[in-house]
Design a protein around this motif. Structure first.
Motif, mmCIF file in Angstrom:
data_model
loop_
_atom_site.group_PDB
_atom_site.id
_atom_site.type_symbol
_atom_site.label_atom_id
_atom_site.label_comp_id
_atom_site.label_asym_id
_atom_site.label_seq_id
_atom_site.Cartn_x
_atom_site.Cartn_y
_atom_site.Cartn_z
ATOM 1 N N ARG A 1 7.063 -2.394 9.181
ATOM 2 C CA ARG A 1 6.288 -1.679 10.109
ATOM 3 C C ARG A 1 5.193 -0.897 9.575
ATOM 4 O O ARG A 1 3.960 -0.771 10.034
ATOM 5 C CB ARG A 1 7.127 -1.261 11.307
ATOM 6 C CG ARG A 1 6.118 -0.474 12.539
ATOM 7 C CD ARG A 1 5.081 -1.285 13.216
ATOM 8 N NE ARG A 1 4.272 -0.816 13.987
ATOM 9 C CZ ARG A 1 4.480 -0.328 15.228
ATOM 10 N NH1 ARG A 1 5.488 -0.711 15.898
ATOM 11 N NH2 ARG A 1 3.349 0.583 15.616
ATOM 12 N N ALA A 2 5.726 -0.007 8.690
ATOM 13 C CA ALA A 2 4.895 0.963 7.935
ATOM 14 C C ALA A 2 3.939 0.356 7.078
ATOM 15 O O ALA A 2 2.892 0.976 7.051
ATOM 16 C CB ALA A 2 5.805 1.663 7.031
ATOM 17 N N LEU B 1 0.623 -1.266 -0.086
ATOM 18 C CA LEU B 1 0.128 -0.085 0.082
ATOM 19 C C LEU B 1 0.922 1.118 0.054
ATOM 20 O O LEU B 1 0.442 2.409 -0.115
ATOM 21 C CB LEU B 1 -1.020 0.057 1.305
ATOM 22 C CG LEU B 1 -2.041 -1.068 1.188
ATOM 23 C CD1 LEU B 1 -2.828 -0.924 2.354
ATOM 24 C CD2 LEU B 1 -2.997 -0.980 -0.037
ATOM 25 N N GLY B 2 2.035 1.169 0.158
ATOM 26 C CA GLY B 2 3.065 2.155 0.031
ATOM 27 C C GLY B 2 4.469 1.733 -0.358
ATOM 28 O O GLY B 2 4.645 0.565 -0.462
ATOM 29 N N PRO B 3 5.377 2.689 -0.355
ATOM 30 C CA PRO B 3 6.746 2.464 -0.966
ATOM 31 C C PRO B 3 7.394 1.510 -0.041
ATOM 32 O O PRO B 3 7.502 1.933 1.277
ATOM 33 C CB PRO B 3 7.453 3.670 -1.009
ATOM 34 C CG PRO B 3 6.679 4.661 -0.195
ATOM 35 C CD PRO B 3 5.279 3.983 -0.188
ATOM 36 N N LYS C 1 17.227 -10.644 7.840
ATOM 37 C CA LYS C 1 17.615 -9.458 6.749
ATOM 38 C C LYS C 1 16.293 -8.663 6.624
ATOM 39 O O LYS C 1 16.463 -7.971 5.490
ATOM 40 C CB LYS C 1 18.256 -10.257 5.687
ATOM 41 C CG LYS C 1 19.497 -11.008 5.914
ATOM 42 C CD LYS C 1 20.612 -10.037 6.220
ATOM 43 C CE LYS C 1 21.933 -10.782 6.321
ATOM 44 N NZ LYS C 1 22.997 -9.991 6.630
ATOM 45 N N LEU C 2 15.382 -8.593 7.111
ATOM 46 C CA LEU C 2 14.070 -8.020 6.865
ATOM 47 C C LEU C 2 14.262 -6.569 6.965
ATOM 48 O O LEU C 2 14.698 -6.066 8.024
ATOM 49 C CB LEU C 2 12.770 -8.432 7.487
ATOM 50 C CG LEU C 2 12.312 -10.030 7.243
ATOM 51 C CD1 LEU C 2 11.197 -10.204 8.100
ATOM 52 C CD2 LEU C 2 11.584 -9.821 5.680
ATOM 53 N N PRO C 3 13.743 -5.750 5.996
ATOM 54 C CA PRO C 3 13.783 -4.125 6.242
ATOM 55 C C PRO C 3 12.590 -3.848 7.373
ATOM 56 O O PRO C 3 11.408 -3.779 6.809
ATOM 57 C CB PRO C 3 13.607 -3.679 5.188
ATOM 58 C CG PRO C 3 12.800 -4.654 4.080
ATOM 59 C CD PRO C 3 13.385 -5.884 4.687
ATOM 60 N N PHE D 1 -3.657 -1.881 8.402
ATOM 61 C CA PHE D 1 -4.774 -1.799 9.308
ATOM 62 C C PHE D 1 -5.489 -0.420 9.145
ATOM 63 O O PHE D 1 -6.623 -0.664 9.423
ATOM 64 C CB PHE D 1 -3.884 -1.784 10.799
ATOM 65 C CG PHE D 1 -3.584 -2.976 11.626
ATOM 66 C CD1 PHE D 1 -4.764 -3.452 12.503
ATOM 67 C CD2 PHE D 1 -2.380 -3.398 11.653
ATOM 68 C CE1 PHE D 1 -4.598 -4.534 13.088
ATOM 69 C CE2 PHE D 1 -2.152 -4.394 12.713
ATOM 70 C CZ PHE D 1 -3.095 -5.100 13.187
ATOM 71 N N ASP D 2 -4.735 0.488 8.780
ATOM 72 C CA ASP D 2 -5.372 1.653 8.387
ATOM 73 C C ASP D 2 -6.470 1.668 7.275
ATOM 74 O O ASP D 2 -7.613 1.898 7.419
ATOM 75 C CB ASP D 2 -4.485 2.835 8.371
ATOM 76 C CG ASP D 2 -3.844 3.386 9.213
ATOM 77 O OD1 ASP D 2 -4.080 3.238 10.379
ATOM 78 O OD2 ASP D 2 -2.761 4.158 8.888
#
Length: 287
Positions: A106-107, A73-75, A99-101, A113-114
């Motif tokens: 989290r974003a 849903l976002g970059p 190795k996860l960003p 959720f939003d």
């Protein structure tokens, strides 16, 4: 007389396509589901989410958190540099190697959720993950932190996809997949409970999605060795071109839907002295 045992049946992938969503709504209207998990990152979510909201009184509605199908849903320039999510095999490898960003993930958790809450105008009753990504190291911690920040502790329940060894052995079918998910889920239950979230106890529904197999016979195994808060996942729906373009699981969705709508499901439940129930109403504190 022995007391009836409660079992919850959750349909995953609501919002994946129009056909899948309509099929799930049919099963929901027929009273054969007690939970629905929604994919919210696709173009079908806003309209189909409003349809789901009209029927939500009869089932727990939850977020099917997704990092492996479609577009974020976002970059997410490091996690999804091409604009589409990576395959689950790559996500698992990155999670196990640390190795996860995590800032990007989290974003994305917050964005999903939003979007769920904006369409349904309510918080989720439960949370799980597409292809069980919610239990992976790193992702689980970020998800629990996000849910705690939204004050969902004590309110929403989480799917524990890792069942006990004796239950997996008792069911027999699809044990290899169940054991693999159990391994990835190690520690998830304790982590969720420490944060104040209830979880299911007993989990079934694994499938190889082979169209030649008897889904009713498979479902009978899902009812074996149930836990106190037994949860069965399923993937019903109608096949359409939109689904075919996104997901390899097609024909078996029709088969699952046909079983759910048939008299065989209530007959199986009656035979085993089970009844359908919502985990949100089955004593959330007792997990």
């Amino acid at each position: 007389m022995a007391k009836e045992r409660i079992v919850a049946i959750c349909a995953d992938d609501y919002g994946l396509s129009h056909g899948v969503s309509v099929g799930i709504l049919k099963a929901l209207d027929a009273g054969r589901l007690t939970a629905v998990s929604a994919l919210v990152n696709g173009p079908r979510w806003p309209a189909m989410g409003r349809e789901l909201a009209r029927r939500g009184h009869s089932a727990d509605l939850g977020l099917h958190f997704n990092l492996t199908l479609g577009r974020p849903l976002g970059p997410m320039p490091n996690f999804a540099p091409t604009g589409t999510f990576p395959p689950v095999s790559r996500v698992i490898r990155m999670a196990l190697r640390g190795k996860l960003p995590m800032e990007e993930i989290r974003a994305e958790i917050d964005r999903q959720f939003d979007r769920f809450e904006a369409v349904l105008e309510r918080r989720p009753d439960h949370v799980d993950g597409h292809q069980h990504v919610h239990v992976l190291p790193g992702i689980r911690q970020a998800l629990l932190e996000a849910m705690a920040a939204r004050k969902l502790d004590g309110r929403a329940w989480l799917r524990d996809a890792g069942d006990s060894l004796h239950r997996i052995a008792a069911r027999g079918a699809h044990a290899r997949k169940a054991l693999a998910v159990r391994t990835l889920s190690a520690g998830f239950r304790r982590a969720a409970q420490r944060r104040g979230f209830s979880v299911n106890e007993g989990f079934a529904g694994f499938s190889d999605f082979h169209p030649g197999h008897d889904y009713a016979a498979a479902f009978e195994t899902y009812l074996r060795a149930p836990g106190r808060r037994h949860l069965i996942m399923c993937h019903p729906g109608h096949v359409d071109d939109e689904l075919k373009a996104q997901d390899p699981v097609t024909i078996t969705r029709e088969q699952e839907l046909a079983f759910l709508l048939s008299p065989r499901l209530p007959q199986m439940l009656e035979k085993r002295r089970m009844k359908l129930g919502r985990l949100s109403e089955a004593g959330k504190a007792r997990a």
